[in-house]
Design a protein around this motif. Structure first.
Motif, PDB file in Angstrom:
ATOM      1  N   HIS A  32       2.295   1.627  -3.471  1.00  6.79           N
ATOM      2  CA  HIS A  32       1.250   1.585  -4.503  1.00  6.79           C
ATOM      3  C   HIS A  32       1.584   0.545  -5.574  1.00  6.79           C
ATOM      4  O   HIS A  32       1.548   0.823  -6.783  1.00  6.79           O
TER       5      HIS A  32
ATOM      6  N   LEU B   3      -6.947   1.984  -2.699  1.00  5.20           N
ATOM      7  CA  LEU B   3      -6.223   1.954  -3.970  1.00  5.20           C
ATOM      8  C   LEU B   3      -6.974   1.072  -4.960  1.00  5.20           C
ATOM      9  O   LEU B   3      -7.670   0.133  -4.580  1.00  5.20           O
TER      10      LEU B   3
ATOM     11  N   SER C  40       0.825  -1.214   0.000  1.00  7.73           N
ATOM     12  CA  SER C  40       0.000   0.000   0.000  1.00  7.73           C
ATOM     13  C   SER C  40       0.855   1.258   0.000  1.00  7.73           C
ATOM     14  O   SER C  40       0.475   2.267  -0.606  1.00  7.73           O
TER      15      SER C  40
END
Length: 453
Positions: free
Chosen positions: A103, A125, A100
């Motif tokens: 990304h 996301l 996370s």
């Protein structure tokens, strides 16, 4: 298949940690069957490798025995007979890692989008995912990919950060822009021609709030609704839109309000707040009252449920094309073409809106798929449960429409049955892909559902 290659396959079976199915085995027919049940593929063997060493052994045996190797996680794009080919099902490569902070999504080659999206839920996301949970992550990405998030963030292939693969020589490689820019360029849209992929890393994008789903309208409102949807696509270049027509069978398992009806459909995905998403949808709802309004706020883990696409294997034929000229007159022509095709068995035709980040030239030089400048991609299908269906007659009205509104190059993801990469890319891209293929697989051991020509 020769007796020597048959002996080589039996020897390979004793060497593998995973599974190898050959002609004559009781489970051969089950193992060889692709998602598209109309494709009668009869490979020399079907392998389910347990690890990289198994893949290396498969490639070594194929090279020595004069066989080819192809990969089909599920067989959505199956198109050939696969005679003389070992078919790899990479189902055991099932790792999923979500970083996370960076990304980044890292998945094994056996992971489908449904599982990947479940793991992304709660992260805020999104990945540039397919909307069908049974579509494989790697297969979609390396074939170009087109997500309902692509008008905002770009094509799936261009989100590829790295690819781990076993090349034709049996070497395990992690391919990035830094160590082989030309090979990863080819992997971003060139499909499975360049190695047996074991793992892929994809970029993730912010998407903590999503609104969308589908609207279904009576056929009598189709022209007006579809014209309004095209106008919405032009005005909102970041809004995901899928615009089409569908014929529902007169089947008792369907709800009465859809049974036996022909309808217009608009799929909509807005990355952002519900109020803005509802404002976009209001432009369509002002044109006609829907039969079904399935628009909701949702999170990435629910994308597949919201899209509600078919997930069961079925026999079908497909036709796809890139199109331009989306105005009210085109909407009328599209509806007319669909209805004429439906008389011969056409069940679905939809146009995925392009534009936005899909047409962005920035960074296009890093991917074979590049920027796409068509206004939309047509996808259509005929179910082949009835052997009397004439697929030529069913698709011909749409072929005529595509010929009068040609959009140039398309994406391999949207190519229909029997198409090659030459139906998606121009000669410059094809020549460059061919040069990469000659370098990494000079003997042509690794095959693809989408050959170059």
């Amino acid at each position: 298949m020769t007796s020597s290659s048959g002996s080589a396959l039996l020897e390979l079976r004793s060497e593998l940690t995973g599974r190898l199915v050959v002609l004559g085995d009781a489970d051969y027919d089950t193992a060889r069957t692709p998602w598209n049940l109309s494709v009668d593929q009869r490979p020399a063997a079907i392998a389910e490798p347990a690890d990289v060493a198994d893949i290396q052994a498969i490639l070594r045996t194929a090279a020595d025995a004069g066989l080819g190797v192809t990969v089909q996680p599920n067989g959505h794009g199956a198109a050939g007979d696969l005679v003389g080919v070992i078919l790899i099902r990479p189902t055991r490569f099932d790792e999923i890692v979500v970083d996370s902070e960076a990304h980044v999504l890292r998945v094994g080659a056996g992971v489908n989008w449904g599982r990947a999206l479940e793991r992304l839920d709660g992260t805020g996301l999104v990945a540039l995912a397919g909307s069908n949970p049974e579509v494989n992550v790697v297969a979609l990405a390396i074939a170009g990919g087109q997500s309902m998030f692509s008008r905002r963030f770009g094509l799936t292939a261009r989100s590829i950060i790295s690819v781990e693969l076993v090349d034709a020589a049996g070497e395990l490689r992690r391919v990035t822009d830094a160590d082989d820019a030309e090979l990863i360029w080819a992997l971003r849209g060139g499909g499975g021609l360049f190695g047996v992929v074991t793992e892929i890393e994809l970029a993730l994008y912010p998407g903590d709030a999503i609104y969308g789903g589908s609207l279904t309208f009576a056929a009598e409102s189709a022209e007006a609704v579809i014209a309004a949807a095209f106008a919405l696509a032009r005005d909102e270049p970041e809004l995901g839109l899928d615009i089409g027509m569908m014929c529902f069978p007169d089947a008792p398992e369907l709800p009465p309000h859809l049974r036996g009806r022909t309808v217009a459909t608009v799929g909509l995905v807005h990355v952002g707040d519900e109020e803005t998403g509802r404002a976009h949808a209001a432009r369509l709802l002002a044109v006609a009252e829907p039969i079904v309004d399935a628009l909701v706020p949702f999170t990435i883990g629910s994308l597949a449920a919201v899209a509600a696409e078919p997930v069961d294997p079925m026999p079908s034929a497909d036709f796809g094309a890139a199109l331009v000229g989306f105005d009210a007159a085109f909407a009328a022509s599209f509806v007319d073409a669909f209805l004429r095709g439906a008389d011969h068995g056409l069940v679905r035709a939809s146009i995925r809106a392009l534009g936005g980040a899909i047409a962005d030239e920035l960074g296009a030089e890093f991917a074979a798929v590049g920027a796409v400048h068509a206004e939309g991609l047509l996808s259509s299908s005929v179910l082949l449960f009835d052997p009397t269906i004439d697929t030529h007659a069913a698709f011909e009205p749409l072929r005529e429409l595509a010929a009068t509104h040609p959009g140039g190059g398309t994406l391999p993801t949207f190519l229909g049955s029997g198409a090659t990469l030459a139906d998606a890319y121009d000669r410059t891209v094809l020549d460059r892909l061919a040069a990469v293929k000659r370098r990494v697989d000079p003997r042509g051991i690794i095959r693809s559902n989408r050959p170059l020509v």
